[in-house]
Design a protein around this motif. Structure first.
Motif, mmCIF file in Angstrom:
data_model
loop_
_atom_site.group_PDB
_atom_site.id
_atom_site.type_symbol
_atom_site.label_atom_id
_atom_site.label_comp_id
_atom_site.label_asym_id
_atom_site.label_seq_id
_atom_site.Cartn_x
_atom_site.Cartn_y
_atom_site.Cartn_z
ATOM 1 N N ILE A 66 0.859 -1.186 0.000
ATOM 2 C CA ILE A 66 0.000 0.000 0.000
ATOM 3 C C ILE A 66 0.894 1.235 0.000
ATOM 4 O O ILE A 66 1.700 1.438 0.913
ATOM 5 C CB ILE A 66 -0.927 0.030 1.240
ATOM 6 N N ILE A 67 0.729 2.035 -1.041
ATOM 7 C CA ILE A 67 1.507 3.274 -1.160
ATOM 8 C C ILE A 67 0.514 4.400 -0.917
ATOM 9 O O ILE A 67 -0.355 4.678 -1.747
ATOM 10 C CB ILE A 67 2.145 3.378 -2.556
ATOM 11 N N PHE A 68 0.617 5.011 0.259
ATOM 12 C CA PHE A 68 -0.452 5.875 0.747
ATOM 13 C C PHE A 68 0.030 7.316 0.913
ATOM 14 O O PHE A 68 1.022 7.562 1.599
ATOM 15 C CB PHE A 68 -0.928 5.355 2.110
ATOM 16 N N GLY A 69 -0.672 8.247 0.279
ATOM 17 C CA GLY A 69 -0.380 9.647 0.573
ATOM 18 C C GLY A 69 -0.478 10.564 -0.619
ATOM 19 O O GLY A 69 -0.781 10.150 -1.743
#
Lengths: 392, 392
Positions: B12-15
Motif C-alpha cells: 500500500i503506497i499511501f499519501g
C-alpha cells in the motif's frame, strides 16, 4: 495521518499441529536448510524430533546450528554465515523465539554479503540480497515472526543494535499455541510486556488524525492484557495463548504504526540495560516504561489521557487530566507487577553507577554527535539519566 | 479461535501525490500495460493525464481499455483478455474504484487461462497463473485494492458472482486521499457502508475466543462511522478521507476475519439486488443489513449485544438484552439514514414481485441443491424472502 508505504509478505500459518507440516511448507523453496535453534528445550518438548521427521519426510537436508542465547550474539551469527556458505545453504529455518529469529535474519543478511554483517546494524544501509527465513515460533513476544527487524548483540563491543528492512521479514511463520504451554511463566510475562511496548512505541505520537491506528493499538493492547492475566493462572489455556500470540504478531508487523510518527525511546533505553546486564528484554521494558510515561506525558497530555481512558479504563477526568493520566500509568505498572514483572531497575539488579554510562550510550553521546531518542519527546542523555533515576 | 493461513502481499503506497509516480512504481515489473478505467471522471479530474505522463516518462507502453461500469460486466472482461493477448500484455493498471479493480482481476485471471474465465466464478477453482495487477484507487469502498476477491456480473445470465484467491491480490495499490475530494456524496456513503459490511460480515460469528479480531473490527467500524459523518459535511477533508480509505483496505484485506467463522449472508442477499436492478452495492447493503440483524440476532444475542455496546455506544443492558440489541440496530440504521443511504428496498426501487426470485437465486434454489447462506445462522430461501420482506 502521515504518508506511508507498507508491504508485509509474511505468511502466517496459525493453529494446532501445523509445525508437523514444516517440511511440506519449505519444500517449494528449498531442499537444504540451516536448522537454527536455541538449546535443549525443543528437544525436551519433542518439537525437535517433529521438525526432523518432517524434514526427512520431504527429503530436505539440514545442517544444525543450536546455541542461540537470549540477546542473540554476533559471534554465533558469524558461525551461521560460515556454515551456510560452506554447505551451499540458501534457506534458514528458525525454530525458537525472537532471539533465534533475529539471529536467523542476521545470518540471512550476512551470507550473500561480501563485508561484515555488523555493517548493516551500524549503518542501517539497505540490503541487496537476503536469504529466505521461515520460522516455527516457540515464544510469542518479539513479533520477529512477521517483523522487518532484527536486534543483535555485539558482545565484544557491548553494543545491542537493531536493523530493519522489509527484505528480512520471514517468508512464513508457523504459530501453534500448544507449543507455548510449557513456557515458564516469567517468559509469558516478558513476552506480553514486549508486545505491549511494540504497540505503545507506535501509539504514543504527536501525529494527529490517527483514528484507525489508535483504535487498532488500543484494542490489541486490551486483548493482550486480558489474556495475559488468564495465562498467569492457566499456562495451558489454548485460547488465551492464541489471542496473545496472534496479538504479538500484529503488535510488531508494522500495521499499527502506519501513518504515525513513532517513539521508540523505551526500546532504546531498554537495549542499554540488556546490552550490559543481559536482562530479559520484556522485563527491562516493564521497568523503564512507566517512568518514561511520567517523565514525558505533559508533552502531549491528550495522548496520555486517551491511553488512560481507552486502554486502562480510567474514567475520563477532563478537569484534572494529570490525575487521570497518572492513574492510567499506575494501572499499567500494577498490571506489570501482577504479571510478576519487575517495575524498578533495582529489582533487575541494575546498579545506579551504570545509569550515566547507559544514558550516554543510548543517545550515542560517546560515539560522535549525540542522537536524541524518542519521537514524542526528544530525550538527550541527561533526560534518559533522569528516567533511569525515576525507575530506580 | 480457528486455525488460519494468511498472507497478503499487496503493497500500500499511501499519501499525497503518489499517483504521479505510478510509472516508476510499475517499471520494475513491466514495460507494457493494459490501462483499464471507467469513463470520463478520471479525464475531468486530470488523473488520466497524470497517469499518461508518468507512464510516458518511464517509457512504459500502454493499451487503453475504458468503459468499466458499476457491477463490472463479463463482456468487458472478455474484451480486456483479448486486448492483452493480442498485444502481449502481462500487467494491468487499474485506475478507478472497486469495479475497475474487479474487472482487472478478472482479466488477469483470464489471459493465461485456456478456458472461459467465467469458470473461475462458477467453480471457484484455484488459479494456476495470474497476471499482476496494480491500482490507483479513486473510490474507497470495496477494499478490492488489497483484497483477494473479484465480483463480476454476467449480464446475459443475470448472475453476479465472486471469486477469491490470494493470487489476485494486487501487487501494489496507490491511495491518495486527495483523489477522493471530487466524489459525489452518495458514493462516499455507499463506500462507507460497503466497508462496514465487510467488517460486519466477519465480525458476526459464533466462533468463541476472538478478542483480538473483535477489537480490530469494533475499532475500525467506529473510525469509519466517525469520519464518514465528517465527510458528509466536508467532502474535501483530507484527514477524514485518509481514515476512511485506510479503514476500507483494512476492512477487506482479510486480517479482521482471521480465525473466525464468517457470515456473508448480507453480501449474498445484496448481490441479487444489484444483479437484477443494478443498484449500488453499498446502498443495497444498507437496505438489507438491519433487517438481517433483526432476523438473526436471537441466534447469538451475546454477539449482537457486544456490537450494540462496543460499536454503537448503547449502554449495556444485561437484564433486557433484546432492547439493547434492537437499540444498536436502530442506531446503525439511523447512521445509514444520516449518510443519505436507503434503508428499505422500496427506496431502492426494488419491487416485491421479485423478492421470491431473488431469494431463490441467493440460495441457488433453482440451480441444483439449495445452498443456504450465512455463517452465523444458515438461511434458506424462505428465510431470505422473509428478510427481504422485513426490509421492504
Amino acid at each position: 495521518m502521515l504518508n506511508f508505504d507498507y508491504q508485509n509478505r509474511t505468511r502466517i500459518i496459525f493453529g494446532k499441529d501445523k509445525q508437523k507440516e514444516i517440511g511440506a511448507f519449505i519444500k517449494p523453496y528449498a531442499n537444504k536448510v540451516l536448522f537454527h535453534y536455541g538449546g535443549q528445550s525443543i528437544k525436551k518438548s519433542g518439537l525437535y524430533q517433529e521438525v526432523v521427521d518432517s524434514l526427512n519426510r520431504e527429503n530436505i537436508e539440514f545442517v544444525e546450528l543450536p546455541g542461540v542465547q537470549p540477546n542473540p550474539r554476533l559471534s554465533l551469527v558469524y558461525e551461521g554465515i560460515r556454515l551456510c556458505r560452506e554447505n551451499g545453504i540458501e534457506f534458514i529455518l528458525a525454530v525458537g523465539g525472537g532471539s533465534v529469529l533475529d539471529s536467523s535474519k542476521a545470518i540471512a543478511l550476512g551470507v550473500p554479503y561480501d563485508g561484515d554483517v555488523w555493517d548493516y546494524y551500524l549503518t542501517r544501509k539497505e540490503a541487496d540480497k537476503v536469504l529466505d527465513v521461515a520460522t516455527i515460533l516457540t515464544l510469542p513476544a518479539t513479533g520477529s515472526e512477521s517483523s522487518d527487524s532484527s536486534v543483535i548483540t555485539n558482545e565484544e563491543a557491548q553494543l545491542k543494535l537493531g536493523y530493519g528492512s522489509d527484505k528480512i521479514r520471514p517468508l512464513f511463520s508457523v504459530m501453534n499455541p500448544e507449543l507455548f504451554f510449557t513456557l515458564p511463566k516469567h517468559q509469558m510475562a516478558n513476552g506480553a510486556c514486549d508486545m505491549m511496548s511494540h504497540i505503545m512505541e507506535r501509539y504514543f505520537t504527536n501525529t494527529l488524525h490517527t483514528d484507525v491506528t489508535d483504535g487498532l493499538c488500543e484494542s490489541t493492547l486490551k486483548a493482550i492484557m486480558k489474556n495475559a492475566l488468564i495465562l498467569k493462572d492457566d499456562m495451558q489455556n489454548y485460547d488465551a495463548w492464541a489471542e496473545v500470540s496472534f496479538a504479538g504478531s500484529i503488535a510488531h508487523n508494522g500495521l499499527l504504526g502506519l501513518g504515525r510518527m513513532q517513539d521508540w525511546a523505551c526500546h532504546k533505553m531498554e537495549h542499554e540495560l540488556s546490552a550490559i546486564y543481559d536482562v530479559a528484554h520484556g522485563a527491562g521494558l516493564a521497568a523503564v516504561t512507566p517512568s518514561w510515561m511520567r517523565s514525558v506525558y505533559q508533552e502531549n497530555i491528550g495522548m496520555f489521557l486517551q491511553f488512560a481512558v481507552n486502554v486502562m479504563g480510567v474514567e475520563a477526568s477532563f478537569r484534572d487530566p494529570d490525575a487521570a493520566v497518572l492513574e492510567g500509568i499506575r494501572r499499567l505498572e500494577q498490571f506489570f507487577a501482577d504479571l510478576g514483572l519487575p517495575v524498578t531497575l533495582t529489582e533487575l539488579g541494575i546498579e545506579e553507577k551504570d545509569y550515566e554510562r547507559m544514558a550516554k550510550k543510548a543517545t550515542w553521546f560517546d560515539r560522535g554527535p549525540e542522537r536524541p531518542i524518542g519521537g514524542l519527546k526528544k530525550l538527550y542523555w541527561q533526560d534518559v539519566l533522569q528516567i533511569y533515576k525515576m525507575a530506580k
